[in-house]
Design a protein around this motif. Sequence first.
Motif, short mmCIF file in Angstrom:
data_model
loop_
_atom_site.label_atom_id
_atom_site.label_comp_id
_atom_site.label_asym_id
_atom_site.label_seq_id
_atom_site.Cartn_x
_atom_site.Cartn_y
_atom_site.Cartn_z
N ALA A 1 0.77 4.41 -0.77
CA ALA A 1 0.43 5.69 -0.14
C ALA A 1 0.70 5.65 1.37
N SER A 2 0.30 4.55 2.01
CA SER A 2 0.55 4.42 3.46
C SER A 2 2.03 4.36 3.76
N CYS B 1 5.97 10.89 8.12
CA CYS B 1 5.71 11.08 9.55
C CYS B 1 6.97 10.84 10.39
N GLU C 1 0.87 -1.16 0.00
CA GLU C 1 0.00 0.00 0.00
C GLU C 1 0.92 1.22 0.00
N GLU D 1 3.41 7.90 3.51
CA GLU D 1 2.95 8.69 4.66
C GLU D 1 3.73 8.34 5.92
N THR D 2 4.02 7.06 6.12
CA THR D 2 4.78 6.64 7.29
C THR D 2 6.18 7.23 7.27
N SER E 1 11.16 1.23 0.74
CA SER E 1 11.23 2.15 1.87
C SER E 1 12.64 2.73 2.02
N PRO F 1 -5.11 8.64 -1.23
CA PRO F 1 -5.08 7.92 0.05
C PRO F 1 -4.78 6.44 -0.10
N ARG F 2 -4.90 5.92 -1.34
CA ARG F 2 -4.68 4.49 -1.52
C ARG F 2 -4.14 4.23 -2.92
#
Length: 459
Positions: free
Chosen positions: A311-312, A319, A309, A315-316, A346, A334-335
Motif C-alpha cells: 500500500a505504501s 504521489c 508494504e 501511494e508513493t 515499482s 492502508p496496509r
Amino acid sequence: MKPDHKTCSNTFPRLGLTTQIVTLASLSVLFGMVVMIAAALLFLDPPDEQESPAYGVARVAEAVHFVRAANDPVAVESSLSSLRSSGIPVELVPLTSLTLLAKPVRHVPLTTKLARRQLGVLRDITLLHGVSYGAAPPTQIIVQVDGERALVFDDVPRLDFWPMVVKPTMVFLFLILILGVLLSIYAARAIIRPLSEMARAATAFGRSPGAQEPLGRRGPKEIVQVADALNEMQARIRALLDDRTRMLAAISHDLRTPLTRLRLRSDRIGQVEMRAAMQRDIDQVSRMLDETLDYLRDDTKAEQPARIELASLLETICCDFADVGHAVSFEGPPRLVCEGRPRALSRAVTNVVENAVKHGTQVVVSLDMTIEGVIAIEVADDGPGIPQALQARALEPFVKLDQARSAGGFGLGLSIAQEIMKKHEGGIALMPNTPRGLRVRLSLPSQSAVPAVMPAKVA
C-alpha cells in the motif's frame, strides 16, 4: 585421488536403454524359470508311481505273462483281482466274444496311444486291433493270451494332463508378475528419475542460483547424451546472455554520450522553435533508449525478494505522478504486506501508470485482495481504451497499436510489466473501464501475501 571421468567411461562403457531393458527382461525370465523349477521341486508333489503309464504297461505285460504260464484258474483270478484293485480294469475273455469294429475309434487319449505303442514293441505281446469287447471305451486295450483267450483292459493308469500343467503355469505366471513389478520399479528409478531431474533442471534454468550447476551424467547412454546436450545448450545460452549484457553496457554508454552532446549543442541554437523541436526529438530518443534497455536488461534476478508494504509503495508512486501535475489517486487499504522484489514491482506499476496518464486525464490506482486470496493492483484511466481484439497484442513487445493510444517509444511499457509479473508468478490483464477507458490488473499469487489484518478500503 579422484578417478578420471573419461577414463571410467571408457573402462566401463554405458549400456544403451534398449540393451538394459532387453537384458533385464531376459534375466527376469531366466530367474523366473529357475525359481519355478525350484518351487516345483519343493512345493509340487511328484506323480504317484502307480498312476504313471509306464507302470500300467509293465503291469499289463506281467498279467499276460502270468496268465500264459498259470495252469490254475484260481491263481489267474487272484492275479486279475490284484490288477483290478490297483486301478487297472481287466477281464479274461474268449476270442469268440470279441466283435469287429465297423469303424476305427476316434478321440483316443494320448496316454492310451502311448501305452499301445509301448506294448506293441514288446516281442511277446500281441495287440488285437479292429476288435472290441462290451461297451468298448476309447481307452480299451486287448492283448491276445493264446489261441483261445484274450485279456481286455478298459484302461491303464494315465496322468491328468490339465492338472499337471495348470499348477506350474500358475506358479510361473505369478513369478513373472512379481518380477515384472520389480522390473517396473527399477525402470522408474533408473530411467524416469534422471528424466525428471532433467525436467526440473530445465524448468529452473535461469530462475535460481542452483540451476547454474550442470546436469549429472547418470542413467543409460541415451539419457547421458541428452544431459550432455542440455549442458552444452545451457552453456551456449549463458554465453549469449553474457554477450547481451556486454552489448547493453556498450549501448548504454556509447549512445548516451552523443545524446548528451547533442542536448548541450541544441542549447546554443538561436531559433527557439528549432531548439525546442530538437530537444523534443532528443528526449524521445532518450526515452526510447531507456525503454529498450529496461526491457532487455534482466536485473530482476539480482534483486532478492523481500517483504513489501504494498500500500505504501503504491501511494508513493501515485504521489510522484501527482507532484508533476497528473491526476493520479490511490484507493485501497492502508496496509498490505507481501513478498516480492520492490524495485521490479515499482517499475511494473510505474510503467502501467505512465501509460495511463499519457492517454487519460484521471487515473485511479486501487489495491485489493480477491475472494480467492489473490492480490490485485488495478490501474484505471478514462482514456480512449483499447479494443478487445487488440488487447492481447498490446502486451507484445515492440508492438504499437492505433494512434488512439500510441506515443513516442517502442511500446515496451506493458511488455516489461508483464515480464516482471511473470517472474513473480503473477499475471497482467487488460479490461475495459466503465464507462470509458482502460483498466489494467496486475495480480500476485496468494502465497505472496503476508498474513495481516486488512482494514476497510478507503477512498
